[in-house]
Design an enzyme around this catalytic site. Structure first.
Site, PDB file in Angstrom:
ATOM      1  CG  ASP A  28      45.189  44.661  40.786  1.00  0.00           C
ATOM      2  OD1 ASP A  28      44.756  45.439  39.921  1.00  0.00           O
ATOM      3  OD2 ASP A  28      46.409  44.473  40.981  1.00  0.00           O
ATOM      4  CG  ASP A  30      48.225  44.594  35.096  1.00  0.00           C
ATOM      5  OD1 ASP A  30      48.555  43.916  34.116  1.00  0.00           O
ATOM      6  OD2 ASP A  30      47.502  45.603  35.016  1.00  0.00           O
TER       7      ASP A  30
END
Length: 300
Positions: A28, A30
């Site tokens: 991922d 952020d």
């Protein structure tokens, strides 16, 4: 066979052994490799070391606000100089693939979302509908910082046609800002439209398996057992990994904390166990000693 959630805090040699056993590392973005415009310390070095050691590194993000080209620029700007366009799988890009390749939409798409989402769809050759029109065959909801009541009303009207598809880029309820503030996410807009239309959206991004199908279609020979999903959010990243049959790792630099994972692990509800990571690290910078050991071995 149901896997027992492990929730194991690992470091050094254990991380090295885990990385040696995996061919595909899914990150991922952020909260895992950056916060906004600041890279997490050591993250760029970790990514380039993984690539140098022959790992397939891909980025799976529910952030639908920018097209993939802009992601490449952001990676480069933050010091990730060896990340290519083909490694980036955003919920907006996967939505474009879904419309083009899965449902093979014949007609227009009404988008409740920002310009980045529109640009990604137009890159996939989708005709978009800004105003009225009878030929709308799908409504796609993403993050929309220019949401108006009129947009919500139009989308609700289109969805009265049962043949009109109802899609959402992702179901993230909110996103953290500095100082403890939050920003409502795509999931909150989708929820409003689900109430007004009386319908449920098909979610394209994590935790839906479709993102993995996109990766599989573009990288040959991806085996779930060879994948490690690294994320910061239990309800999306860890559940995505669990849905796809990956090992999962929670990094504590983002949204979810260890206490929440422990609560899910100890829960009476079996469904909550899918939200529990196999492994936990404080930060992906914890990978760096593992690479130093690998480099030492290779140089001897």
């Amino acid at each position: 066979v149901a896997r027992c959630p492990r929730l194991t805090k690992i470091r050094g040699p254990q991380i090295r052994n885990l990385l040696e056993a995996k061919d595909f590392i899914l990150f991922d973005c952020d909260g895992v490799i950056w916060h906004g415009e600041t890279a997490i310390t050591g993250a760029a070095k970790v990514v380039s070391s993984l690539i140098r050691h022959g790992k397939n590194v891909v980025f799976v993000t529910n952030n639908c606000t920018r097209p993939r080209e802009n992601y490449v620029h952001k990676f480069y700007r933050l010091g990730f100089t060896d990340v290519m366009l083909e490694q980036i799988f955003s919920s907006s890009y996967c939505s474009a693939l879904y419309l083009r390749d899965v449902v093979k939409i014949r007609g227009q798409v009404f988008v409740m979302g920002c310009d980045g989402l529109r640009r990604e769809l137009q890159g996939g050759g989708r005709p978009l509908r800004g105003g009225g029109g009878r030929d709308v065959k799908a409504v796609l909801v993403g993050h929309d910082d220019k949401l108006t009541f009129l947009k919500l009303a139009k989308a609700s009207c289109y969805l009265r046609d049962p043949d009109c598809l109802f899609l959402a880029t992702d179901n993230d309820p909110w996103h953290p800002l500095s100082g403890g503030r939050i920003l409502p996410g795509s999931g909150s807009l989708t929820a409003a439209l689900e109430v007004s239309s009386g319908r449920k959206a098909t979610v394209i991004g994590k935790p839906s398996r479709f993102m993995f199908e996109c990766i599989s279609s573009q990288f040959s020979g991806v085996e779930p057992a060879q994948c490690l999903m690294i994320g910061d959010r239990l309800e999306t990243d860890m559940l995505f990994g669990s849905n796809c049959g990956f090992d999962t790792m929670l990094t504590l630099t983002g949204v979810s904390q260890l206490e929440e994972a422990q609560e899910y692990r100890d829960s009476e509800l079996a469904a909550n166990h899918s939200l529990v990571p196999d492994y936990v690290v404080d930060s992906i910078a914890d990978f760096l000693p593992a690479f130093e050991e690998l480099d030492d071995e290779q140089s001897n």
